[in-house]
Design a protein around this motif. Structure first.
Motif, PDB file in Angstrom:
ATOM      1  N   SER A 242       1.640  84.520  -7.243  1.00 28.03           N
ATOM      2  CA  SER A 242       2.393  83.689  -8.198  1.00 28.03           C
ATOM      3  C   SER A 242       3.457  84.510  -8.898  1.00 28.03           C
ATOM      4  O   SER A 242       4.563  84.024  -9.141  1.00 28.03           O
ATOM      5  CB  SER A 242       1.453  83.071  -9.234  1.00 28.03           C
ATOM      6  OG  SER A 242       0.575  82.165  -8.628  1.00 28.03           O
TER       7      SER A 242
ATOM      8  N   ASP B   3       3.573  76.625  -5.349  1.00 26.16           N
ATOM      9  CA  ASP B   3       2.486  77.497  -5.782  1.00 26.16           C
ATOM     10  C   ASP B   3       1.156  76.745  -5.720  1.00 26.16           C
ATOM     11  O   ASP B   3       0.844  75.953  -6.603  1.00 26.16           O
ATOM     12  CB  ASP B   3       2.743  78.035  -7.194  1.00 26.16           C
ATOM     13  CG  ASP B   3       1.814  79.198  -7.528  1.00 26.16           C
ATOM     14  OD1 ASP B   3       0.896  79.490  -6.739  1.00 26.16           O
ATOM     15  OD2 ASP B   3       2.021  79.825  -8.591  1.00 26.16           O
ATOM     16  N   GLU B   4       0.393  76.986  -4.669  1.00 30.13           N
ATOM     17  CA  GLU B   4      -0.919  76.365  -4.452  1.00 30.13           C
ATOM     18  C   GLU B   4      -0.887  74.858  -4.725  1.00 30.13           C
ATOM     19  O   GLU B   4      -1.704  74.354  -5.504  1.00 30.13           O
ATOM     20  CB  GLU B   4      -1.979  77.042  -5.344  1.00 30.13           C
ATOM     21  CG  GLU B   4      -1.950  78.556  -5.218  1.00 30.13           C
ATOM     22  CD  GLU B   4      -3.288  79.183  -4.870  1.00 30.13           C
ATOM     23  OE1 GLU B   4      -4.227  78.443  -4.541  1.00 30.13           O
ATOM     24  OE2 GLU B   4      -3.362  80.415  -4.901  1.00 30.13           O
TER      25      GLU B   4
HETATM   26 MG   LIG Z   1      -1.462  82.229  -8.368  1.00 33.83          MG
END
Ligand SMILES: [Mg+2]
Ligand SMILES: Nc1ncnc2c1ncn2[C@@H]1O[C@H](COP(=O)(O)OP(=O)(O)O)[C@@H](O)[C@H]1O
Length: 332
Positions: free
Chosen positions: A43, A158-159
């Motif tokens: 991240s 992000d995910e």
């Molecule tokens: Mg992360």
């Protein structure tokens, strides 16, 4: 266009170095996945690309331009997060269009782009609803749609599937893959899930503790892992690692994937006892306690009857056996 170059990017939070010199080239239209265990810096790297975080040193170059000092809104990127971050009081349509409206885009152009994005993402029936009236999967599609309408040079995810249940994750994964094919846009996607990485990526970047362990296509990483970390991280069930000394080998560690072992009740390389069998229908995972090799996993295609306590011999495929040195690097 949306090429990206990351040049020797380092990032520290106080005394803690989280990114330890990242170098990466992403070509226009590529789907690149950053994968690695929780806390490895995925991240942070994405946020440095987005400009939400300053790097301590190094450069981020988008389409040939150093953007290290460019604010996030001017970088031509759009980001999709795990938490959808929608405005609860706005309709789907207005959530998708808000960024364009704030940038003074003409209303007709906003409508045109929302039309295209909502059709791609099957959101047309929901345009007048508010987020609370949508399922988790639909909310995530709205968040993706909000990125699509901005027509960014780079999509950063992000995910995005982590909050969805298993079936929806598979569906939404498929939608993201199709979206990439249609838009031919550059996408950078962060996940801790190696299956997502394998199924989506043109190119996978395996990160570990702030460093890149290996960059390659999914099959390249599966077939030719550079080191023990990548070998263990890519593939499920994970690769078996056996201490070389136990097998009379000079290599520090011997690695063999569960699908590259066969079993036989009468004879084979490693005599073992069945500890447990997982019957998945399509596959059977056997856990064998072997005299020579210790506890290993064997994956057998289809149904295989094996009772705990039974004797089985496991034999690794020599052409698919890996040897690793003391430094963890694969020995050729
Ligand atoms: Mg992360
Ligand atoms: N703002 C911050 N301040 C201090 N430490 C941070 C901050 N953001 C992230 N970290 C630390 O940096 C490391 C990497 O975090 P992150 O990039 O979020 O990992 P990942 O996304 O791979 O799980 C972690 O150890 C995390 O605790």
């Amino acid at each position: 266009m949306g090429s990206l170059n990351i040049e020797n990017v380092k990032k520290a939070f106080g005394p803690v170095e989280v990114l330890k010199g990242i170098n990466l080239e992403v070509t226009d239209g590529e789907f690149v996945v950053f994968v690695g265990p929780s806390g490895c810096g995925k991240s942070t790297l994405l946020r440095v690309i987005a400009g939400l975080e300053d790097s301590t040193s190094g450069r981020v170059v988008i389409d040939g331009q150093d953007v290290s000092a460019t604010p996030p809104a001017k970088r031509g990127i759009a980001m999709v997060f795990q938490t959808y971050a929608l405005y609860p009081h706005l309709t789907v349509k207005n959530n998708m269009g808000l960024g364009l409206k704030q940038a003074n885009t003409p209303a007709a152009e906003i409508d045109r782009r929302i039309g295209i994005a909502s059709s791609m993402l099957s959101l047309e029936p929901y345009l007048e609803r508010r987020p609370a009236e949508l399922s988790g999967g639909q909310r995530q599609r709205v968040a993706i749609g909000r990125a699509v309408v901005r027509e960014p040079k780079l999509f950063l995810f992000d995910e995005p599937l982590s909050n969805l249940d298993a079936a929806l994750r598979v569906n939404t994964r498929l939608e993201i893959a199709q979206l990439h094919r249609r838009l031919k846009a550059t996408m950078i996607y962060v996940t801790h899930d190696q299956v997502e990485a394998m199924t989506l990526a043109d190119k996978i970047v395996v990160l570990n503790a702030g460093r890149i362990e290996q960059i390659g296509g999914p099959m390249e990483l599966y077939n030719s892992p550079a080191n023990e970390f990548v070998a263990g991280f890519i593939g499920s069930p994970k690769m078996n690692f056996v201490d070389g000394a136990r097998l009379g080998e000079t290599a520090k560690t011997i690695g063999v994937r569960p699908e590259h072992l066969t079993v036989d009740p009468k004879s084979g390389a490693w005599k073992g006892t069945v500890v447990h069998a997982e019957h998945l229908g399509a596959d059977t995972n056997l856990y064998l306690d072997c005299e020579k090799a210790g506890l290993i996993t064997v994956r057998i295609f289809g149904v295989y009857d094996a009772e705990p306590g039974a004797t089985l011999y496991a034999t690794p495929d020599p052409a698919k056996t890996y040897r690793f040195g003391a430094d963890g690097k694969v020995l050729k």
